[in-house]
Design a protein around this motif. Structure first.
Motif, PDB file in Angstrom:
ATOM      1  N   ILE A  80       0.842  -1.377  -0.083  1.00  0.00           N
ATOM      2  CA  ILE A  80      -0.084  -0.066  -0.179  1.00  0.00           C
ATOM      3  C   ILE A  80       0.990   1.355  -0.052  1.00  0.00           C
ATOM      4  N   ALA A  81       2.079   1.156   0.742  1.00  0.00           N
ATOM      5  CA  ALA A  81       2.747   2.334   0.580  1.00  0.00           C
ATOM      6  C   ALA A  81       3.466   2.669  -0.810  1.00  0.00           C
ATOM      7  N   ALA A  82       3.791   1.495  -1.642  1.00  0.00           N
ATOM      8  CA  ALA A  82       4.155   1.757  -2.776  1.00  0.00           C
ATOM      9  C   ALA A  82       3.032   2.173  -3.732  1.00  0.00           C
ATOM     10  N   ILE A  83       1.682   1.796  -3.365  1.00  0.00           N
ATOM     11  CA  ILE A  83       0.923   2.503  -4.210  1.00  0.00           C
ATOM     12  C   ILE A  83       0.533   3.986  -3.650  1.00  0.00           C
ATOM     13  N   GLU A  84       0.739   4.410  -2.544  1.00  0.00           N
ATOM     14  CA  GLU A  84       0.692   5.740  -2.213  1.00  0.00           C
ATOM     15  C   GLU A  84       1.871   6.480  -2.684  1.00  0.00           C
ATOM     16  N   ASP A  85       2.855   6.050  -2.649  1.00  0.00           N
ATOM     17  CA  ASP A  85       4.028   6.660  -2.910  1.00  0.00           C
ATOM     18  C   ASP A  85       4.436   7.015  -4.556  1.00  0.00           C
ATOM     19  N   CYS A  86       3.743   6.384  -5.315  1.00  0.00           N
ATOM     20  CA  CYS A  86       3.393   6.290  -6.492  1.00  0.00           C
ATOM     21  C   CYS A  86       3.459   7.801  -7.339  1.00  0.00           C
ATOM     22  N   PRO A  87       4.441   8.249  -7.984  1.00  0.00           N
ATOM     23  CA  PRO A  87       4.222   9.866  -8.155  1.00  0.00           C
ATOM     24  C   PRO A  87       2.966   9.810  -9.238  1.00  0.00           C
ATOM     25  N   PRO A  89      -1.098   9.532 -10.275  1.00  0.00           N
ATOM     26  CA  PRO A  89      -2.316   9.255  -9.478  1.00  0.00           C
ATOM     27  C   PRO A  89      -2.843   7.744  -9.880  1.00  0.00           C
ATOM     28  N   ILE A  90      -3.187   7.207  -8.947  1.00  0.00           N
ATOM     29  CA  ILE A  90      -3.850   5.910  -8.776  1.00  0.00           C
ATOM     30  C   ILE A  90      -5.385   5.938  -8.277  1.00  0.00           C
ATOM     31  N   VAL A  91      -6.136   5.162  -8.805  1.00  0.00           N
ATOM     32  CA  VAL A  91      -7.727   5.414  -8.270  1.00  0.00           C
ATOM     33  C   VAL A  91      -8.084   4.000  -7.961  1.00  0.00           C
ATOM     34  N   ALA A  92      -9.004   4.099  -6.954  1.00  0.00           N
ATOM     35  CA  ALA A  92      -9.505   2.693  -6.493  1.00  0.00           C
ATOM     36  C   ALA A  92     -10.793   2.730  -7.074  1.00  0.00           C
ATOM     37  N   ALA A  93     -11.384   1.851  -7.885  1.00  0.00           N
ATOM     38  CA  ALA A  93     -12.744   1.660  -8.385  1.00  0.00           C
ATOM     39  C   ALA A  93     -13.284   0.572  -7.772  1.00  0.00           C
ATOM     40  N   ILE A  94     -14.308   0.929  -6.899  1.00  0.00           N
ATOM     41  CA  ILE A  94     -14.884  -0.054  -5.904  1.00  0.00           C
ATOM     42  C   ILE A  94     -16.273  -0.520  -6.320  1.00  0.00           C
ATOM     43  N   HIS A  95     -16.562  -2.063  -6.456  1.00  0.00           N
ATOM     44  CA  HIS A  95     -17.857  -2.219  -6.557  1.00  0.00           C
ATOM     45  C   HIS A  95     -18.050  -3.356  -5.574  1.00  0.00           C
ATOM     46  N   GLY A  96     -19.339  -3.940  -5.319  1.00  0.00           N
ATOM     47  CA  GLY A  96     -19.660  -5.019  -4.367  1.00  0.00           C
ATOM     48  C   GLY A  96     -19.414  -4.774  -3.053  1.00  0.00           C
ATOM     49  N   THR A  97     -18.313  -5.188  -2.745  1.00  0.00           N
ATOM     50  CA  THR A  97     -17.813  -5.045  -1.276  1.00  0.00           C
ATOM     51  C   THR A  97     -16.306  -4.649  -1.300  1.00  0.00           C
ATOM     52  N   GLY A 101      -8.245  -5.062   4.416  1.00  0.00           N
ATOM     53  CA  GLY A 101      -7.308  -4.896   3.865  1.00  0.00           C
ATOM     54  C   GLY A 101      -7.701  -4.429   2.294  1.00  0.00           C
ATOM     55  N   GLY A 102      -8.846  -4.895   1.694  1.00  0.00           N
ATOM     56  CA  GLY A 102      -9.418  -4.361   0.622  1.00  0.00           C
ATOM     57  C   GLY A 102      -9.613  -2.673   0.703  1.00  0.00           C
ATOM     58  N   LEU A 103     -10.377  -2.541   1.749  1.00  0.00           N
ATOM     59  CA  LEU A 103     -10.458  -1.248   1.806  1.00  0.00           C
ATOM     60  C   LEU A 103      -9.286  -0.244   2.236  1.00  0.00           C
ATOM     61  N   GLU A 104      -8.435  -0.953   2.771  1.00  0.00           N
ATOM     62  CA  GLU A 104      -6.902  -0.272   2.952  1.00  0.00           C
ATOM     63  C   GLU A 104      -6.346   0.040   1.839  1.00  0.00           C
ATOM     64  N   VAL A 105      -6.425  -0.991   0.851  1.00  0.00           N
ATOM     65  CA  VAL A 105      -5.740  -0.797  -0.422  1.00  0.00           C
ATOM     66  C   VAL A 105      -6.308   0.571  -1.068  1.00  0.00           C
ATOM     67  N   ALA A 106      -7.486   0.743  -0.971  1.00  0.00           N
ATOM     68  CA  ALA A 106      -8.182   2.050  -1.530  1.00  0.00           C
ATOM     69  C   ALA A 106      -7.855   3.248  -0.840  1.00  0.00           C
ATOM     70  N   LEU A 107      -7.703   3.255   0.618  1.00  0.00           N
ATOM     71  CA  LEU A 107      -7.339   4.175   1.274  1.00  0.00           C
ATOM     72  C   LEU A 107      -6.272   4.850   0.930  1.00  0.00           C
ATOM     73  N   GLY A 108      -5.021   3.807   0.459  1.00  0.00           N
ATOM     74  CA  GLY A 108      -3.725   4.073   0.155  1.00  0.00           C
ATOM     75  C   GLY A 108      -3.859   4.877  -1.250  1.00  0.00           C
ATOM     76  N   CYS A 109      -5.107   4.324  -2.400  1.00  0.00           N
ATOM     77  CA  CYS A 109      -4.718   5.108  -3.717  1.00  0.00           C
ATOM     78  C   CYS A 109      -5.058   6.491  -3.336  1.00  0.00           C
ATOM     79  N   ALA A 196      -0.900  12.852  -8.007  1.00  0.00           N
ATOM     80  CA  ALA A 196      -1.013  12.018  -6.973  1.00  0.00           C
ATOM     81  C   ALA A 196      -1.174  12.617  -5.584  1.00  0.00           C
ATOM     82  N   ARG A 197      -2.200  12.123  -4.670  1.00  0.00           N
ATOM     83  CA  ARG A 197      -2.563  12.868  -3.377  1.00  0.00           C
ATOM     84  C   ARG A 197      -2.436  11.827  -2.359  1.00  0.00           C
ATOM     85  N   PRO A 198      -1.275  11.564  -1.702  1.00  0.00           N
ATOM     86  CA  PRO A 198      -1.129  10.647  -0.674  1.00  0.00           C
ATOM     87  C   PRO A 198      -1.967  11.084   0.391  1.00  0.00           C
TER      88      PRO A 198
END
Ligand code: 3H9
Length: 693
Positions: A80-87, A89-97, A101-109, A196-198
């Motif tokens: 997740i730190a690697a996602i957050e530190d990526c220069p 922008p990375i977007v989480a596109a969430i469906h269903g549930t 850790g799944g939501l934490e991945v999204a929080l790192g986006c 990117a907006r960490p």
């Protein structure tokens, strides 16, 4: 094939996590996700990335089956730190549930969108841990301290719509194609020139959680994860992001090593294992399009409500128009309560009542039903009469079910010409709320009838547990045994209030005498009358319970039972009860410590449970655990009586039973299965593993 696919078009990289059934973040997924993020960072043609999940949901969390094993690189916080530190922008596109850790991945986006109706949550405390991949530090930075603390300590998910209001997500997608919605939004973001907006670099939240913590501590009854999770969230206010992450990690590890974590994860997998029965594997259930319910009291009306809520039309038969009207009123009230709880649309309620529910007084109305459930008075004579009538009207191939909680299903089946179609469906009250369903397979029950009962349970959203025929099946048979152990302690000098307190302190929702008051002391009295013929000369009758019954103290319904409810709905201790109890004692009284109360109560419970498993009434120890977690208020974080027994030690339980038997070897006889396992140094868990998966 990699569990994370990488696809590029129009400068948008799409990273799809594909690890059925729930896209859990196993070691392979973590490694592949880290690789995909590096590839995106280095890909000169890609300007923005979208992370999404394949199939019906985003990501269900860390892979729970890896818990308790040595940690394997890369760790989720690093990915997740690697996602957050990526220069870029990375977007989480969430469906269903998106959970844990799944939501934490999204929080790192850097940006988050969700499709309407999506559920987002951090349920880690329900597994005895806390969000360990930055959730306790990133969520408060997005939604504020109080909202984050509430979500994390309760473990309850929120909808995408609420998440948008709270600031957890930035955008609500349109339509039902998450990929199309994500690409369209990513293209908009690119056009706006977003960067990117960490989350970790956002301002730390302010505020104080001491009141919430004190409230939670007071009602925790020994459960540690929610309070510890609050401590981790509170760290986000006083520590830097990096130090907060370190504190989260420390507390996460602490919880990971607790027996509570093991108990809660056992409960999670046990609940999913009860429906996995070799005897119905590959057997097609019969089709159920319409339910018949016989009897419209609390139980029958609850069963009908449960079916209606699941979209199954119901024909309910009562003995006369007045009773049928009362049943309809009860169902209407149940449905109104479901509307209030947000579980049912008000328009749908009217359709359910006016179209899907038919009430009648003639058994002929049951002819079109595919499965008929009897919920009449608990008497063999009455039930046999009902079944003889059902046999005459039900269509060939219909399943005939009894909701008895004690009686012999073989004897009920015997009055029909089709015992192969008869089964027990023991719902727990209130039947439209309680999730447990004991499925009682009788001697002649056909396998496809058992498969049908399990399919019905799934449709009703119940947790089904297979049981064999005996007095009380799994739960009530074991209950009657540990209740007897409690009654013996009262006869020997313990106050019922002391017993209730000790049992609550152990973690139960209620003590046995509070349960008696709720059920009604007349129920226990009737059971004793029914079993009077089976009483052994050395059985000790609970004379004090009879004394309370004869004094008209029937429990909550008469405002007095063991407790006095006349001016306190929770019930006050009452000297009159203590006087009646004392008068009914015949032997010399002695003191009981809380520790002895719990040892006796639990030894009786586990001993009878071992008999229930040994006799084949429960298929595995885990089935007993699930019955107790969902039907008897057993503390979930202890995993159930059998899981608890393994952690306490079967040899210690056996030693306790032998110690108690010195005074009363009639009641305290060790179950053969308990003795066998304890002698071998084995556990109940070893029997679970044999049959599951
Ligand atoms: C976490 O994320 C910790 C992090 O903060 C920190 C890390 C450092 N793992 O329930 P279903 C299996 S903790 C492994 O019937 P549904 C389940 O056993 C995690 N397996 O489906 C079953 O297997 P089987 C936080 C999992 O559609 C199958 O998938 N996350 C996991 O009714 C289908 O499950 C949670 O607590 C998992 N995470 O419901 C979420 N999840 O078929 C737990 C499921 O062999 N999961 N399985 O019996 C759920 O709540 C539900 O499964 C979900 C889908 C709502 C996702």
């Amino acid at each position: 094939m990699s569990p994370v696919r990488y696809a590029l078009s129009d400068r948008i990289a799409v990273l799809t996590v594909d690890n059925p059934p729930v896209n859990a973040l196993s070691q392979a997924v973590r490694a592949a996700l880290a690789d995909a993020v590096s590839r995106f960072a280095a890909d000169e043609d890609a300007e923005i990335a979208v992370i999404l999940g394949a199939g019906r949901l985003f990501i269900g969390g860390a892979d729970i089956s890896e818990f308790g094993k040595p940690p394997a690189d890369p760790w989720l916080p690093e990915v997740i730190a690697a996602i957050e530190d990526c220069p870029k922008p990375i977007v989480a596109a969430i469906h269903g549930t998106a959970l844990g850790g799944g939501l934490e991945v999204a929080l790192g986006c850097h940006w988050r969108m969700a499709m309407p109706g999506t559920k987002l949550g951090l349920p880690e405390v329900t597994l005895g841990i806390l969000p360990g991949a930055g959730g306790t530090q990133r969520l408060p930075r997005l939604v504020g301290l109080q909202a984050a603390a509430k979500m994390i300590a309760s473990g309850k998910p929120m909808t995408a719509e609420a998440a948008l209001d709270a600031g957890l997500i930035d955008h609500l997608g349109q339509g039902d194609d998450v990929l199309a919605a994500a690409r369209s939004w990513a293209a908009d973001l690119l056009a706006q020139g977003v960067v990117a907006r960490p989350t970790g670099r956002m301002a730390a939240p302010s505020g104080d959680l001491s009141d919430m913590r004190a409230g939670m501590q007071a009602k925790s009854r020994g459960e540690v994860a929610p309070v510890t999770a609050l401590d981790a969230v509170a760290a986000s206010t006083s520590l830097s992001f990096a130090d907060g992450m370190a504190e989260e990690r420390r507390l996460f590890r602490e919880l990971m090593d607790t027996p509570q974590r093991a108990g809660l994860i056992h409960a999670f997998f046990a609940e999913r294992a009860t429906a996995k029965l070799p005897e119905i594997a590959g057997i097609a259930p019969r089709e159920i399009d319409r339910l018949g319910v016989i009897g419209g009291g609390t139980m029958g009306a609850g069963i009908a409500t449960s079916a209606l809520l699941a979209g199954l039309p119901v024909v309910l038969v009562e003995r006369d128009e007045a009773a049928a009207g009362r049943a309809r009123d009860t169902i209407a009230a149940n449905l109104a309560a479901a509307v209030k709880r947000g579980k049912l649309d008000p328009d749908r309620r009217d359709t359910l009542l006016d179209v899907s529910l038919v009430t009648a007084t003639d058994y002929d109305a049951l002819a079109p039903a595919d499965l008929l459930i009897e919920a009449v008075f608990e008497s063999m004579e009455v039930k046999q009469e009902v079944f003889a009538r059902l046999d005459a009207v039900a269509r060939p191939g219909a399943v005939l079910a009894t909701n008895t909680s004690y009686l012999d299903v073989d004897a009920i089946a015997a009055v029909t010409s089709r015992p192969q179609d008869v089964i027990g469906l023991h719902f727990f009250s209130p039947a439209h709320i309680m999730k447990l369903l004991e499925i009682v397979v009788a001697r002649d029950t056909a396998p496809d009838v058992t498969a049908t009962a399990f399919a019905l349970a799934r449709r009703l959203g119940k947790i089904p547990v297979r049981a064999g025929v005996c007095d009380g099946f799994i739960g009530n048979r074991i209950l009657s045994h540990y209740r007897t152990a409690a009654d013996h302690m009262v006869l020997d000098g313990a106050s019922p209030y002391a017993i209730d307190r000790a049992i609550r302190d152990f973690g139960f929702a209620m003590g046995p005498y509070q349960v008696s008051d709720l059920a009604g002391l007349d129920i226990g009295f009737a059971t004793r009358q029914r079993k009077a013929a089976d009483v052994h000369p050395r059985d000790r009758a609970p004379t004090f319970a009879d004394a309370l019954y004869h004094a008209g103290r029937l429990g909550r319904k008469t405002k007095r039972g063991y407790y006095d409810y006349s001016d306190d709905p929770k019930g006050r201790e009452d000297t009159e009860t203590l006087r009646l109890v004392q008068e009914a004692r015949t032997d010399a009284s002695r003191e009981f410590t809380d520790e002895e109360i719990v040892r006796r109560y639990m030894a009786a419970m586990v001993n009878e449970a071992a008999r229930v498993v040994g006799d084949g009434i429960a298929s595995r120890p885990l089935d007993v655990d699930v019955v107790f977690l969902h039907g008897y208020g057993f503390p979930r974080w202890r995993g159930g009586p059998m899981h608890w027994a393994d952690t306490y030690g079967l040899d210690r339980i056996l030693a306790d039973i032998r110690e108690f038997a010195r005074d009363d070897d009639h009641f305290w006889q060790p179950a053969p299965l308990l003795t066998e396992l304890a002698d071998k140094g084995a556990t109940f868990e070893s029997l679970n593993r044999k049959d599951t998966k």
